[in-house]
Enzyme design. Structure first.
Site, mmCIF file in Angstrom:
data_model
loop_
_atom_site.group_PDB
_atom_site.id
_atom_site.type_symbol
_atom_site.label_atom_id
_atom_site.label_comp_id
_atom_site.label_asym_id
_atom_site.label_seq_id
_atom_site.Cartn_x
_atom_site.Cartn_y
_atom_site.Cartn_z
ATOM 1 N N ASP A 1 0.657 -1.205 0.111
ATOM 2 C CA ASP A 1 0.052 -0.047 0.042
ATOM 3 C C ASP A 1 0.748 1.176 -0.018
ATOM 4 O O ASP A 1 0.174 2.230 0.176
ATOM 5 C CB ASP A 1 -0.914 -0.051 1.443
ATOM 6 C CG ASP A 1 -2.068 0.712 1.155
ATOM 7 O OD1 ASP A 1 -2.485 1.085 0.087
ATOM 8 O OD2 ASP A 1 -2.600 1.117 2.294
ATOM 9 N N CYS B 1 -26.707 -7.513 -7.632
ATOM 10 C CA CYS B 1 -26.622 -7.039 -5.947
ATOM 11 C C CYS B 1 -26.325 -5.510 -6.350
ATOM 12 O O CYS B 1 -25.280 -5.406 -6.945
ATOM 13 C CB CYS B 1 -25.670 -7.640 -5.191
ATOM 14 S SG CYS B 1 -25.634 -7.109 -3.584
ATOM 15 N N CYS C 1 -24.135 3.353 0.573
ATOM 16 C CA CYS C 1 -23.058 4.397 0.799
ATOM 17 C C CYS C 1 -23.668 5.638 1.089
ATOM 18 O O CYS C 1 -24.424 6.364 0.539
ATOM 19 C CB CYS C 1 -22.205 4.470 -0.588
ATOM 20 S SG CYS C 1 -20.772 5.832 -0.470
ATOM 21 N N CYS D 1 -19.809 -0.125 2.937
ATOM 22 C CA CYS D 1 -20.149 -0.913 1.639
ATOM 23 C C CYS D 1 -19.641 -2.496 2.053
ATOM 24 O O CYS D 1 -19.765 -3.131 1.315
ATOM 25 C CB CYS D 1 -19.177 -0.381 0.393
ATOM 26 S SG CYS D 1 -17.384 -0.152 0.780
ATOM 27 N N CYS E 1 -22.210 -5.997 2.356
ATOM 28 C CA CYS E 1 -21.842 -6.771 1.163
ATOM 29 C C CYS E 1 -22.283 -8.232 1.663
ATOM 30 O O CYS E 1 -21.767 -8.743 2.871
ATOM 31 C CB CYS E 1 -20.420 -6.873 0.907
ATOM 32 S SG CYS E 1 -19.882 -8.105 -0.323
#
Length: 307
Positions: free
Chosen positions: A131, A188, A195, A241, A245
């Protein structure tokens, strides 16, 4: 077993020994499909003030510019899903920041993996990435079959959901390569519908400048007033989010002691957050990713929610 096969098997077994959730390998090369998407995303200013996203465009798309003679990208997932979460009705931080800063935890594991490869396979040139460099980690993880990139732009895996970190080793070693998996988002739209700031502007497209994670971490200016009442009590990052899920019903608690939260964090009330001092911040978030926003940034976020 041929050499490539034995090397591949060794790397995957070592990754498992070090606690990685899974390991997938893909052939190094230019990410042709991602190039126009990244260019468009930057042109639309979906990166907001994250100017660093504009840097090293070519390197983001081609690992061979990061490691001379690169042949393989080894993608690794490390679970961070916690066994306990914060109390209800409090200001929230993203689950990935509960414990110690993942950059250091994963970097140590990657160094050990690379060292183990060199000791057992021979002189291998390579670099570890967490990252912190221009590597499109989700694209590489998807390419190596570890999951698919969902409508919320997160990597999702059928067996474990999406609460994991992604890291890479780029090596000048030829290995056996894994095939990509298929997309299982189907019809979906749970993440899009949930959000709080409507940051998922279309399936698979996130306007980063509207994302709560961006607003509470990356944004250095004041949070725009039009976001008032939309931050859903998040003061560092956002998990909405992921929480909605359906694939995350398969998430299992991590086994990494360094990701365990400070005991005070889970019991902090809104009042505790509002009254947080620099000393408490240092104590609770001593080695946490929350330090990225600094005490002043966290106070800004808390004050924005409370005003």
């Amino acid at each position: 077993m041929n050499t490539k096969e034995s090397h591949t098997k060794f790397i995957k077994s070592e990754a498992a020994r070090l606690g990685f959730l899974s390991c997938g390998i893909s052939k190094s090369g230019f990410l042709e499909a991602e190039a126009p998407r990244l260019e468009q995303w930057l042109e639309n200013n979906h990166h907001g003030q994250m100017a660093y996203m504009e840097n090293h465009f070519d390197k983001r798309l081609n690992p061979n510019l990061l490691v001379d003679g690169a042949k393989s990208v080894v993608s690794l997932l490390l679970n961070y899903y916690p066994s306990q979460t914060q109390t209800a009705e409090t200001y929230k931080i993203s689950k990935y920041a509960y414990g110690q800063d993942y950059h250091f935890v994963i970097k140590d594991k990657l160094k050990e993996l690379l060292e183990s490869i060199r000791q057992n396979i021979g002189e291998v040139s390579g670099r570890a990435f967490v990252d912190s460099a221009p590597v499109l980690d989700k694209a590489w993880a998807a390419k190596s079959g570890l999951g698919w990139i969902g409508k919320n732009s997160n990597l999702i895996t059928k067996s474990v959901g999406s609460y994991y970190f992604i890291a890479e080793l780029i090596l000048d070693l030829a290995l056996d390569y894994d095939a990509p998996t298929t997309d299982h988002c189907g019809s979906c739209t749970a993440c899009i519908d949930a959000c709080p700031t409507q940051a998922i502007i279309a399936p698979y497209v996130v306007d980063g400048s509207k994302c709560i994670s961006y607003l509470t971490i990356e944004l250095k200016d004041n949070i725009p007033l039009q976001m008032k009442g939309k931050l859903d009590d998040w003061v560092f990052g956002c998990d909405v989010c992921q929480e909605v899920c359906p694939w995350n019903r398969f998430s299992k608690a991590h086994q990494e002691p360094l990701f365990e939260p400070h005991s005070d964090l889970l019991s902090m009330t809104k009042k505790d957050w509002q009254e947080i001092t620099a000393d408490t911040f240092q104590k609770v978030f001593k080695n946490s990713a929350v330090k990225r926003t600094k005490f002043e940034g966290l106070k800004r976020n808390i004050d924005f929610l409370g005003s």
